[in-house]
Write a protein that holds these residues in place. Structure first.
Motif, PDB file in Angstrom:
ATOM      1  N   GLU A  33      56.554   2.756  28.102  1.00 53.57           N
ATOM      2  CA  GLU A  33      56.763   2.534  29.535  1.00 53.57           C
ATOM      3  C   GLU A  33      56.167   1.202  29.986  1.00 53.57           C
ATOM      4  O   GLU A  33      56.642   0.583  30.940  1.00 53.57           O
ATOM      5  N   ASN A  34      55.144   0.731  29.282  1.00 53.07           N
ATOM      6  CA  ASN A  34      54.475  -0.522  29.646  1.00 53.07           C
ATOM      7  C   ASN A  34      54.874  -1.696  28.758  1.00 53.07           C
ATOM      8  O   ASN A  34      54.189  -2.719  28.728  1.00 53.07           O
ATOM      9  N   GLY A  35      55.980  -1.561  28.046  1.00 54.11           N
ATOM     10  CA  GLY A  35      56.527  -2.671  27.291  1.00 54.11           C
ATOM     11  C   GLY A  35      55.882  -2.909  25.942  1.00 54.11           C
ATOM     12  O   GLY A  35      56.052  -3.970  25.350  1.00 54.11           O
ATOM     13  N   ILE A  36      55.142  -1.934  25.418  1.00 53.23           N
ATOM     14  CA  ILE A  36      54.468  -2.056  24.127  1.00 53.23           C
ATOM     15  C   ILE A  36      55.326  -1.386  23.065  1.00 53.23           C
ATOM     16  O   ILE A  36      55.730  -0.236  23.221  1.00 53.23           O
ATOM     17  N   HIS A  37      55.598  -2.124  21.980  1.00 53.91           N
ATOM     18  CA  HIS A  37      56.432  -1.599  20.914  1.00 53.91           C
ATOM     19  C   HIS A  37      55.786  -1.845  19.561  1.00 53.91           C
ATOM     20  O   HIS A  37      55.280  -2.931  19.291  1.00 53.91           O
ATOM     21  N   LEU A  38      55.829  -0.852  18.706  1.00 57.01           N
ATOM     22  CA  LEU A  38      55.307  -0.958  17.352  1.00 57.01           C
ATOM     23  C   LEU A  38      56.357  -1.633  16.485  1.00 57.01           C
ATOM     24  O   LEU A  38      57.501  -1.198  16.434  1.00 57.01           O
ATOM     25  N   ILE A  39      55.976  -2.706  15.802  1.00 52.05           N
ATOM     26  CA  ILE A  39      56.893  -3.420  14.917  1.00 52.05           C
ATOM     27  C   ILE A  39      56.723  -2.950  13.482  1.00 52.05           C
ATOM     28  O   ILE A  39      57.681  -2.741  12.764  1.00 52.05           O
ATOM     29  N   ARG A  40      55.465  -2.788  13.070  1.00 49.28           N
ATOM     30  CA  ARG A  40      55.185  -2.469  11.663  1.00 49.28           C
ATOM     31  C   ARG A  40      53.890  -1.682  11.586  1.00 49.28           C
ATOM     32  O   ARG A  40      52.942  -1.944  12.311  1.00 49.28           O
ATOM     33  N   THR A  41      53.860  -0.693  10.700  1.00 50.20           N
ATOM     34  CA  THR A  41      52.602  -0.052  10.336  1.00 50.20           C
ATOM     35  C   THR A  41      52.667   0.283   8.854  1.00 50.20           C
ATOM     36  O   THR A  41      53.588   0.939   8.394  1.00 50.20           O
ATOM     37  N   GLU A  42      51.730  -0.256   8.121  1.00 55.01           N
ATOM     38  CA  GLU A  42      51.592  -0.011   6.702  1.00 55.01           C
ATOM     39  C   GLU A  42      50.098   0.141   6.440  1.00 55.01           C
ATOM     40  O   GLU A  42      49.282  -0.049   7.340  1.00 55.01           O
ATOM     41  N   GLU A  43      49.755   0.465   5.220  1.00 52.29           N
ATOM     42  CA  GLU A  43      48.359   0.717   4.902  1.00 52.29           C
ATOM     43  C   GLU A  43      47.464  -0.490   5.175  1.00 52.29           C
ATOM     44  O   GLU A  43      46.316  -0.348   5.562  1.00 52.29           O
ATOM     45  N   ASP A  44      47.999  -1.695   5.015  1.00 51.39           N
ATOM     46  CA  ASP A  44      47.194  -2.910   5.169  1.00 51.39           C
ATOM     47  C   ASP A  44      47.180  -3.467   6.587  1.00 51.39           C
ATOM     48  O   ASP A  44      46.460  -4.422   6.876  1.00 51.39           O
ATOM     49  N   GLY A  45      47.955  -2.906   7.496  1.00 55.64           N
ATOM     50  CA  GLY A  45      47.945  -3.419   8.857  1.00 55.64           C
ATOM     51  C   GLY A  45      49.068  -2.878   9.711  1.00 55.64           C
ATOM     52  O   GLY A  45      49.977  -2.219   9.226  1.00 55.64           O
ATOM     53  N   ALA A  46      48.963  -3.178  10.992  1.00 57.26           N
ATOM     54  CA  ALA A  46      49.991  -2.797  11.965  1.00 57.26           C
ATOM     55  C   ALA A  46      50.214  -3.975  12.892  1.00 57.26           C
ATOM     56  O   ALA A  46      49.303  -4.772  13.139  1.00 57.26           O
ATOM     57  N   GLU A  47      51.426  -4.080  13.417  1.00 51.27           N
ATOM     58  CA  GLU A  47      51.765  -5.143  14.354  1.00 51.27           C
ATOM     59  C   GLU A  47      52.594  -4.556  15.484  1.00 51.27           C
ATOM     60  O   GLU A  47      53.401  -3.647  15.268  1.00 51.27           O
ATOM     61  N   ALA A  81      46.703   5.733  12.384  1.00 48.21           N
ATOM     62  CA  ALA A  81      47.589   6.897  12.320  1.00 48.21           C
ATOM     63  C   ALA A  81      48.275   6.988  10.969  1.00 48.21           C
ATOM     64  O   ALA A  81      48.953   7.958  10.679  1.00 48.21           O
ATOM     65  N   HIS A  82      48.077   5.979  10.147  1.00 46.43           N
ATOM     66  CA  HIS A  82      48.621   5.990   8.780  1.00 46.43           C
ATOM     67  C   HIS A  82      47.829   7.028   7.973  1.00 46.43           C
ATOM     68  O   HIS A  82      46.870   6.703   7.281  1.00 46.43           O
ATOM     69  N   GLY A  83      48.203   8.288   8.135  1.00 42.17           N
ATOM     70  CA  GLY A  83      47.565   9.368   7.395  1.00 42.17           C
ATOM     71  C   GLY A  83      46.440  10.071   8.132  1.00 42.17           C
ATOM     72  O   GLY A  83      45.784  10.935   7.567  1.00 42.17           O
TER      73      GLY A  83
END
Length: 160
Positions: A33-47, A81-83
């Motif tokens: 709702e506030n314009g935040i979107h998850l692009i990537r999440t993997e064990e080494d990082g999130a964007e 949240a990765h696990g």
């Protein structure tokens, strides 16, 4: 509070769902709702990316500090949240310059992933690639779950 099985069934946790570009798939409706979107999440990082809207700005025309903290917390939490199902235990945020432009990019990296506590380093950049904030978040682990891996899905976003 609903159990994790109920949350999964209702779509609040996005385990084993097909990723769709530009959505957090119901995990965090406030973020979407506030314009935040998850692009990537993997064990080494999130964007993630946050589109700057008028509703995100304070009286001086730049993004409100509280919105920046919430953006960093959301993306840092997605990394952990990765696990794990986690809640924010504490944070320290350093505001380095005013946040302005069309969008912000947030990058989160794990510093420690333990059974009870996780620590994440977060950086936010404006659309020109300038570092806007640095942050350190501590998350308390509530439950361990099957991890989600979401590789990058936004080919038009330049690498910052």
């Amino acid at each position: 509070m609903a159990s994790s099985d109920e949350l999964r069934k209702d779509g609040w946790l996005y385990f084993k769902q097909d990723p769709q570009l530009g959505e957090i798939r119901g995990l965090d409706p406030w973020a979407v709702e506030n314009g935040i979107h998850l692009i990537r999440t993997e064990e080494d990082g999130a964007e993630g990316i946050m589109m700057i809207r008028n509703s995100n700005r304070q009286q001086y025309g730049t993004v409100h500090g509280g919105v920046l903290v919430a953006f960093a917390d959301s993306i840092g939490g997605h990394l952990i949240a990765h696990g794990k199902i986690c809640v924010t235990q504490g944070s320290t945020v350093n505001f380095l310059r005013p946040a302005a432009g069309e969008y912000l990019v947030c990058k989160a990296k794990p510093l420690k992933v333990g059974k009870r506590i996780c620590v994440v380093s977060v950086e936010q950049y404006n659309d020109r690639g300038d570092l806007v904030t640095t942050a350190l978040f501590t998350f308390a682990v509530v439950e361990e779950v099957e991890p989600l891996i979401l590789p990058p899905r936004h080919p038009g976003l330049r690498d910052l």
